[in-house]
Write a protein that holds these residues in place. Structure first.
Motif, PDB file in Angstrom:
ATOM      1  N   GLY A 138     -51.712  46.584 -47.807  1.00 30.04           N
ATOM      2  CA  GLY A 138     -52.499  46.142 -48.946  1.00 30.04           C
ATOM      3  C   GLY A 138     -52.386  44.659 -49.214  1.00 30.04           C
ATOM      4  N   GLY A 139     -51.439  44.008 -48.545  1.00 28.23           N
ATOM      5  CA  GLY A 139     -51.278  42.570 -48.699  1.00 28.23           C
ATOM      6  C   GLY A 139     -52.336  41.791 -47.949  1.00 28.23           C
ATOM      7  N   VAL A 140     -52.375  40.484 -48.180  1.00 32.91           N
ATOM      8  CA  VAL A 140     -53.446  39.637 -47.654  1.00 32.91           C
ATOM      9  C   VAL A 140     -52.875  38.605 -46.692  1.00 32.91           C
ATOM     10  N   LEU A 141     -53.521  38.504 -45.536  1.00 40.95           N
ATOM     11  CA  LEU A 141     -53.221  37.478 -44.541  1.00 40.95           C
ATOM     12  C   LEU A 141     -54.302  36.411 -44.627  1.00 40.95           C
ATOM     13  N   GLY A 142     -53.887  35.161 -44.791  1.00 40.31           N
ATOM     14  CA  GLY A 142     -54.825  34.056 -44.855  1.00 40.31           C
ATOM     15  C   GLY A 142     -54.586  33.067 -43.726  1.00 40.31           C
ATOM     16  N   LEU A 143     -55.644  32.702 -43.035  1.00 37.41           N
ATOM     17  CA  LEU A 143     -55.539  31.816 -41.881  1.00 37.41           C
ATOM     18  C   LEU A 143     -56.567  30.698 -41.976  1.00 37.41           C
ATOM     19  N   ALA A 144     -56.162  29.504 -41.584  1.00 35.00           N
ATOM     20  CA  ALA A 144     -57.099  28.404 -41.381  1.00 35.00           C
ATOM     21  C   ALA A 144     -56.885  27.902 -39.963  1.00 35.00           C
ATOM     22  N   ASN A 145     -57.937  27.929 -39.154  1.00 39.06           N
ATOM     23  CA  ASN A 145     -57.832  27.530 -37.749  1.00 39.06           C
ATOM     24  C   ASN A 145     -59.076  26.761 -37.319  1.00 39.06           C
ATOM     25  N   TRP A 146     -58.856  25.746 -36.502  1.00 39.29           N
ATOM     26  CA  TRP A 146     -59.969  24.962 -35.980  1.00 39.29           C
ATOM     27  C   TRP A 146     -60.879  25.826 -35.126  1.00 39.29           C
ATOM     28  N   THR A 147     -62.179  25.578 -35.197  1.00 43.20           N
ATOM     29  CA  THR A 147     -63.142  26.342 -34.412  1.00 43.20           C
ATOM     30  C   THR A 147     -63.183  25.828 -32.968  1.00 43.20           C
TER      31      THR A 147
END
Length: 271
Positions: A138-147
């Motif tokens: 139920g927790g949230v994984l957040g990612l920021a990655n270059w395209t």
């Protein structure tokens, strides 16, 4: 583990030990703040900033009232991040840890965030599995990655000869596939449901292309390689990098602006 794998990990540590990461950390802070907000990190939640660098996401989460833990592979980053959060009076716990072997029990965190760091993992499926393992159901994984099609990917190709690449594994042919919606969804598998997949942009301003390169030189890879690489080879790589800048930069006032596209991904662990 093979010798190539071990050498890659050590080279990654050495490059960040040699460089001055602070200017780049400042340029990435906006994306970390957006990700923290998108994941709803706040009071009552335990947040892990993995591959934290100097702690952009952990700082944003702590400011939002969350309990924050930051982890990074590189001792220099942990030291710098700990000094930063102490100076800002923020209660962030710091650990030296590898994204592929996190020292936390299953389901420890309500939010797990990785800002432009997952792509450094030579074993993407292992890294993804570890981030999901320490995230509660139920927790949230957040990612920021270059395209794969953006400035960072093009610059990475230009700088490829500065150091060893990770061995091919997991059938994940490029670290920039973390920034592709379809590939990322396949990588994370059936244990998650997408909440938000959105392409965003960071715009970086520099006085000139040369100033951009000088900042890169101080930020790890070029700084570590310059001492050991023949001058002619290093000059060739520099010219290739400047050509990438020329292809992506626009005139902005007295300087240039470089637009860097990334994928903001928010997913929920369902099992």
């Amino acid at each position: 583990m093979t010798d190539d794998y071990i050498n890659f990990k050590q080279t990654a540590k050495d490059s960040f030990e040699a460089g001055d990461y602070a200017p780049m950390a400042a340029r990435l802070a906006g994306a970390a703040e957006e990700l923290v907000a998108a994941c709803g990190a706040g009071p009552g939640l335990h947040v892990l900033d993995v591959g934290a660098g100097t702690g952009n996401a952990a700082v944003a989460a702590a400011r939002a009232g969350a309990r924050a833990t930051a982890a990074d592979l590189t001792p220099a980053m942990v030291r710098a991040g700990r000094e930063r959060t102490r100076a800002e009076g923020l209660p962030v716990d710091w650990d030296e840890a590898d994204i592929e072997d996190l020292p936390y029990a299953e389901g420890t965190f309500d939010r797990v965030l990785a800002v432009f760091t997952a792509n450094f993992a030579p074993r993407p499926r292992t890294a993804a599995a570890e981030m999901l393992r320490v995230l509660r159901p139920g927790g949230v994984l957040g990612l920021a990655n270059w395209t794969p099609t953006g400035f960072a990917a093009a610059m990475s190709r230009a700088l490829a000869d500065l150091g060893p690449a990770p061995e091919a594994c997991d059938d994940f042919s490029s670290p920039f596939l973390w920034g592709d919606e379809k590939e990322l969804t396949a990588l994370l598998g059936a244990a998650v449901e997408p909440v938000r997949l959105e392409r965003r942009q960071l715009v970086w301003h520099f006085p000139s292309a040369g100033a951009l390169w000088e900042e890169l030189e101080r930020d790890g890879g070029p700084a570590a390689a310059r001492e050991s690489m023949p001058e002619q080879e290093y000059a060739r790589i520099r010219e290739a990098a400047l050509a990438v800048v020329a292809g992506h930069a626009e005139t902005a006032g007295d300087g240039i602006a470089v637009t860097n596209e990334y994928l903001l991904a928010v997913v929920r662990r369902t099992a």
